[in-house]
Design a protein around this motif. Structure first.
Motif, mmCIF file in Angstrom:
data_model
loop_
_atom_site.group_PDB
_atom_site.id
_atom_site.type_symbol
_atom_site.label_atom_id
_atom_site.label_comp_id
_atom_site.label_asym_id
_atom_site.label_seq_id
_atom_site.Cartn_x
_atom_site.Cartn_y
_atom_site.Cartn_z
ATOM 1 N N TYR B 34 0.828 -1.204 0.000
ATOM 2 C CA TYR B 34 0.000 0.000 0.000
ATOM 3 C C TYR B 34 0.862 1.254 0.000
ATOM 4 N N VAL B 35 1.874 1.256 0.872
ATOM 5 C CA VAL B 35 2.740 2.435 0.969
ATOM 6 C C VAL B 35 3.464 2.678 -0.354
ATOM 7 N N MET B 36 3.925 1.595 -0.981
ATOM 8 C CA MET B 36 4.630 1.760 -2.245
ATOM 9 C C MET B 36 3.713 2.344 -3.317
ATOM 10 N N LEU B 37 2.508 1.817 -3.410
ATOM 11 C CA LEU B 37 1.568 2.320 -4.419
ATOM 12 C C LEU B 37 1.201 3.777 -4.137
ATOM 13 N N GLN B 38 1.039 4.085 -2.868
ATOM 14 C CA GLN B 38 0.734 5.454 -2.471
ATOM 15 C C GLN B 38 1.812 6.404 -2.989
ATOM 16 N N PHE B 39 3.058 6.002 -2.867
ATOM 17 C CA PHE B 39 4.134 6.879 -3.329
ATOM 18 C C PHE B 39 4.237 6.908 -4.859
ATOM 19 N N THR B 44 4.091 10.414 -9.274
ATOM 20 C CA THR B 44 3.544 10.650 -10.619
ATOM 21 C C THR B 44 2.812 11.989 -10.666
ATOM 22 N N ALA B 45 2.018 12.255 -9.627
ATOM 23 C CA ALA B 45 1.281 13.520 -9.569
ATOM 24 C C ALA B 45 2.246 14.705 -9.484
ATOM 25 N N TRP B 46 3.269 14.556 -8.666
ATOM 26 C CA TRP B 46 4.252 15.649 -8.521
ATOM 27 C C TRP B 46 4.899 15.954 -9.866
ATOM 28 N N ALA B 246 11.779 13.592 -4.576
ATOM 29 C CA ALA B 246 13.018 12.837 -4.737
ATOM 30 C C ALA B 246 12.810 11.653 -5.671
ATOM 31 N N MET B 247 11.671 10.984 -5.515
ATOM 32 C CA MET B 247 11.402 9.803 -6.351
ATOM 33 C C MET B 247 11.325 10.190 -7.821
ATOM 34 N N ALA B 248 10.631 11.298 -8.116
ATOM 35 C CA ALA B 248 10.507 11.729 -9.502
ATOM 36 C C ALA B 248 11.869 12.125 -10.061
ATOM 37 N N LEU B 249 12.636 12.871 -9.296
ATOM 38 C CA LEU B 249 13.936 13.328 -9.793
ATOM 39 C C LEU B 249 14.912 12.169 -9.937
ATOM 40 N N ILE B 250 14.860 11.233 -9.003
ATOM 41 C CA ILE B 250 15.773 10.088 -9.079
ATOM 42 C C ILE B 250 15.366 9.157 -10.211
ATOM 43 N N GLY B 251 14.063 8.977 -10.385
ATOM 44 C CA GLY B 251 13.603 8.121 -11.475
ATOM 45 C C GLY B 251 13.812 8.762 -12.837
ATOM 46 N N GLY B 252 13.669 10.065 -12.887
ATOM 47 C CA GLY B 252 13.769 10.784 -14.166
ATOM 48 C C GLY B 252 12.439 11.457 -14.470
ATOM 49 N N THR B 253 12.488 12.750 -14.770
ATOM 50 C CA THR B 253 11.242 13.511 -14.870
ATOM 51 C C THR B 253 10.688 13.588 -16.287
ATOM 52 N N PRO B 259 8.989 8.539 -12.532
ATOM 53 C CA PRO B 259 8.473 8.586 -11.167
ATOM 54 C C PRO B 259 8.020 7.217 -10.660
ATOM 55 N N VAL B 260 7.496 6.383 -11.554
ATOM 56 C CA VAL B 260 7.048 5.054 -11.130
ATOM 57 C C VAL B 260 8.253 4.236 -10.649
ATOM 58 N N LEU B 261 9.289 4.211 -11.482
ATOM 59 C CA LEU B 261 10.507 3.493 -11.100
ATOM 60 C C LEU B 261 11.082 4.053 -9.808
ATOM 61 N N GLY B 262 11.200 5.378 -9.766
ATOM 62 C CA GLY B 262 11.778 6.042 -8.598
ATOM 63 C C GLY B 262 11.003 5.710 -7.338
ATOM 64 N N ALA B 263 9.680 5.752 -7.443
ATOM 65 C CA ALA B 263 8.845 5.507 -6.271
ATOM 66 C C ALA B 263 8.986 4.061 -5.791
ATOM 67 N N LEU B 264 8.964 3.111 -6.730
ATOM 68 C CA LEU B 264 9.080 1.702 -6.338
ATOM 69 C C LEU B 264 10.426 1.454 -5.678
ATOM 70 N N LEU B 265 11.480 1.923 -6.332
ATOM 71 C CA LEU B 265 12.828 1.691 -5.831
ATOM 72 C C LEU B 265 13.043 2.334 -4.466
ATOM 73 N N LEU B 266 12.682 3.631 -4.382
ATOM 74 C CA LEU B 266 12.969 4.354 -3.145
ATOM 75 C C LEU B 266 12.094 3.926 -1.991
ATOM 76 N N SER B 267 10.800 3.694 -2.260
ATOM 77 C CA SER B 267 9.959 3.338 -1.121
ATOM 78 C C SER B 267 10.302 1.933 -0.629
#
Lengths: 240, 326, 290
Positions: B34-39, B44-46, B246-253, B259-267
């Motif tokens: 749940y937390v991962m999907l939330q991020f 993605t929204a950010w 951070a997730m969006a910037l790390i994943g690539g904007t 952002p999807v990759l960034g969020a999964l990896l970071l969370s």
């Protein structure tokens, strides 16, 4: 004589205590090649910023094609037919040359289909001598290519009036000739052109009519010969 | 059309998510999931405003928190069901996004960013003083009865989050490929030149603000049901602001997958670190990674993948041919 | 609530003193953000770092104010390093520095916060000195000495910085770099070196300002968030880069906060941010801006 395409009347612009434009009157006819000269800081760029909508004039009126446009945002003025290039090129750096040109086509409000759009971009790139650069990132272009792309991007909006803001600054003399020939060609197709330039021989050759600004006021207007021969213009340029 | 592939993938993902609610018995799986999907939704929204248009929102937690408390207030007042809470939160989020944008988007980007920081504190202070939703002490949420087609509450909320992920990513993907996305990209590259090329910059920025705000608030809405509790200190917590950015910037904007990759990896990393070491340290890791990535890999993971040739993007074509390029 | 004149009078006097303190902690940001145009979001984090530095020296037996003075050169060097990193990675690359530059400072702020938590824990920290804890009594009014000390030192910092920027050659060069880099280059000065120096000075003020912070009230690791609101509010309200305006804006904020506290302390955190939003919406050039 037909009605003027652009009529700037009594336009003033102040920045705080500094008067950049002081009740300027300019009238430009359809199809004309119009030159705007003046020393640095005389208000040339401020004037075209007011015309193209990047700045709002404090007083006076700007009428384009019979319509008052002084209150319209810049993007609407582009759609009405006023396109400009920038003194320092401002490409969309993350895009290729082709993508740069698609922006004014997508947003210019002419509703081309994508096939028409691609054809149109192709024609413009060909005309500007940029056809081989279509898929190059705009951040990789040389100075003269950037200048050409600025003009090409302005052309993609299908303007009635093209404002060229020092499109030749920093170019070699053969490159100047190249850009000048392009502008002549565009004018030959019926586009009215305002040229702002420091390179006197270019603007002398190009313009049918010339206006000289100094400290936000028009000090002389006439044929290139008249303006250059004018004592006040010489004073303004040589310094009094 | 690349959309066909996208929808097949999305449908598969949702079916798997739903099936997992019957097959997986370990609640920890849903807790982490749940937390991962939330991020994923938040990042993605950010990215819709921050990545495509280059306007940095530091106030993701303001939107998230407003989503949380819209849900709490409506649940307490009218016992509104969860889908309606989410919908209402999205509406409030749109309004909040557009209003914030109207106030500050005429100014330089930095002022928008500062305004979003302000928004977090102001809204948190407001909720702290709002007795109806529990004030500073927070409020207990009693979950209503579970719909019969879900075996567990955790499972249901996991599926809800999965649906929101699909909606968010589809919206981002659409925006990216449409005239909106191209206009936003022009704005990010050079706003003045964009305006002078016919791009209605203010309107596009407001659209992006509205969409982004709606998605952030929407994913906030199921959170109180998930926590069975809501407290302003947690709902408006700073990590909700830092992490999506951070997730969006790390994943690539530049691409929606970033952002999807960034969020999964970071969370995933963060949750691993907070379980094994401490939550503070996981936040520190996030900060360090953010700083390192913006310095060393400005294009993010997507940029790195592209460099080694693992990830290709086509050239962009005119927008009425959307979908051809990604 | 019935109107209480004494409460209001106290609030205004306290607000005035506190306001000068707010101005002092914002001066560096006025230089960094107002003059140099660096979106220094981590500025308040450095302020709190200054406070913890002071606390550390205090536990070694130094007076808080002396500790602040000792830390000043350290912060100066820290500031120069920060600018160096920022310049090399963002300013020099030009165009696309916006998003990443902001994210960078946001990340730095975060790292500082967590680092402080790791070293000092989340508990509040205070210092004591002969001038902390006592009060000055004027008639029925009691003004805590710590506020008066903060007020005086704040004025000293403000006056020093003002004189430095207006009277010395480097100071004037810093003001010039904000207006016209090209002209400065023509004069044979290196704009980057000047900016770096200015950023160093902006950061250096935070050592003493941090000492004042812990003198005025107990500190905690996440105090920087409240000061994002206060410092940016003061700097934006003043008009970017206006030193005199900074003082007046600080006082306005201080008085506003103290007056609102009479009616409900729980609303206090929103005052600075609320004021900031209102100014951005209504008069973004600030009260004293061009």
């Amino acid at each position: 004589m037909s009605a003027p395409l652009l009529k700037v009347e009594n336009v003033s612009k102040r920045f705080g205590g500094f008067t950049a434009l002081d009740s300027v009157h300019v009238s430009i006819n359809p199809g004309e090649r119009f030159g705007l000269i003046g020393p640095n800081g005389s208000g040339k760029t401020t004037l075209i910023n007011c015309i193209s909508g990047s700045l709002r004039n404090d007083t006076g009126s700007i009428v384009f094609g019979g319509e008052e446009i002084g209150k319209l945002p810049a993007y609407v003025r582009l759609r009405r037919g006023i396109a400009r290039s920038f003194q320092i090129p401002r490409p969309f750096r993350s895009m290729t040359v082709l993508e740069n040109l698609l922006i004014p086509i997508d947003f210019g409000g002419h509703g081309q289909s994508s096939r028409q759009a691609m054809d149109e971009v192709g024609v413009i790139l060909e005309k500007m001598g940029l056809a081989s650069k279509a898929d190059v990132m705009s951040s990789q272009l040389s100075q003269v290519e950037l200048r050409k792309m600025e003009l090409a991007r302005a052309m993609a909006a299908r303007p009635k009036l093209l404002i060229s803001d020092e499109a030749m600054a920093g170019l070699s003399s053969s490159e100047i000739d190249e850009v000048l020939a392009l502008l002549f060609k565009l004018n030959g197709e019926g586009i009215t052109i305002i040229m702002i330039e420091h390179i006197m021989h270019a603007v002398m050759r190009f313009s049918q009519r010339l206006v000289c600004l100094e400290a936000g006021r028009i000090i002389c207007e006439g044929t290139p010969q008249e303006v250059v021969g004018n004592a006040r213009v010489q004073e303004a340029y040589l310094g009094a | 059309m690349r959309w066909t592939g996208f929808w097949i993938g999305a449908a598969l993902f949702l079916v798997l998510a739903y099936a997992s609610t019957f097959m997986v018995t370990n609640t920890f799986f849903f807790f982490v999931g749940y937390v991962m999907l939330q991020f994923v939704v938040l990042a993605t929204a950010w990215n819709i405003l921050g990545g495509y248009a280059g306007y940095v929102n530091f106030g993701t937690s303001a939107f998230f928190g407003v989503g949380v408390y819209t849900a709490v207030a409506l649940f307490k007042a009218f016992a509104l069901p969860l889908p309606l809470q989410i919908l209402a939160a999205a509406v409030v989020g749109t309004a909040l996004g557009v209003a914030t944008g109207m106030m500050t988007l005429r100014l330089r980007g930095i002022f928008y960013s500062i305004a979003t920081v302000a928004l977090v504190i102001i809204l948190e202070t407001f909720v702290v003083n709002w007795k109806f939703v529990g004030g500073a002490a927070g409020i207990q949420i009693v979950r209503p009865s579970l719909p019969s087609f879900f075996p567990t509450y955790e499972g249901m909320l996991f599926v809800v989050a999965a649906v929101l992920v699909v909606i968010a990513v589809a919206v981002a993907r659409y925006v990216e490929g449409s005239w909106i996305g191209r206009g936003l990209r022009a704005i990010r590259d050079d706003e003045l030149a964009a305006e002078c090329s016919g791009v209605p910059t203010l309107r596009l920025k407001l659209i992006a603000c509205g969409i982004s705000g709606a998605l952030m608030c929407a994913i906030g809405a199921p959170n109180p049901m998930y926590q069975q509790f809501a407290i302003p200190g947690a709902a408006f917590e700073l990590p909700y602001s830092v992490s999506p950015l951070a997730m969006a910037l790390i994943g690539g904007t530049a691409h929606w997958i970033g952002p999807v990759l960034g969020a999964l990896l970071l969370s995933a990393t963060q949750q691993y670190l907070s379980v094994t070491i401490s939550s503070e340290l996981s936040l520190l890791a996030l900060g360090v990674m953010l700083v390192l990535f913006v310095i060393a890999a400005p294009e993010g993971l997507v940029g790195l993948l592209r460099k080694v040739g693992l990830f290709k993007t086509g050239t962009v074509r005119p927008s009425n041919e959307k979908g051809k390029g990604t | 609530m019935s109107f209480d004149f004494e409460l209001l009078r106290d609030a205004i006097v306290f607000g005035l003193l506190l306001g000068c303190f707010y101005a002092a902690v914002s001066l560096g940001l006025s230089v960094a953000f107002g003059l140099l145009d660096v979106p220094h979001l981590a500025y308040p984090a450095f302020l709190v770092l200054g406070s913890y530095g002071t606390y550390m020296l205090y536990t070694l037996g130094f007076d808080p104010l002396v500790a602040g003075v000792i830390l000043t050169p350290v912060f100066f060097v820290l500031g120069i390093l920060m600018y160096r990193i920022y310049y090399e990675t963002f300013e020099k690359r030009g165009a696309d520095s916006g998003v990443r530059g902001l994210a960078f400072f946001f990340g730095v702020m975060f790292i500082i916060e967590v680092a402080i938590i790791q070293m000092f824990g989340v508990d509040q920290r205070t210092v004591s000195a002969s001038y902390i804890g006592r009060s000055l009594e004027i008639g029925e009014m009691r003004i805590p000495n710590r506020l008066i000390v903060a007020f005086i030192v704040a004025l000293v910092i403000a006056a020093t910085l003002y004189l430095y920027l207006s009277r010395t050659f480097t100071g004037r060069a810093i003001r010039a770099v904000a207006q016209d880099e090209g002209a400065l280059r023509l004069m044979g000065a290196n704009p980057v070196a000047i900016k770096q120096w200015a950023f160093g000075i902006a950061t250096a003020t935070l050592a003493l300002a941090g000492a004042l912070l812990i003198i005025v009230a107990p500190i905690e690791p996440t105090l920087d968030r409240a000061y994002i609101g206060r410092t940016f509010c003061v700097v934006v309200m003043a008009g970017l880069g206006s030193m005199g305006g900074t003082l007046i804006a600080g006082i306005i904020l201080g008085v506003a906060e103290e007056v609102v506290k009479i009616y409900g302390a729980s609303w206090a955190p929103a005052i600075s941010f609320g004021l900031l939003l209102v100014i951005l919406a209504v008069r973004p050039q600030g009260l004293f801006g061009r």
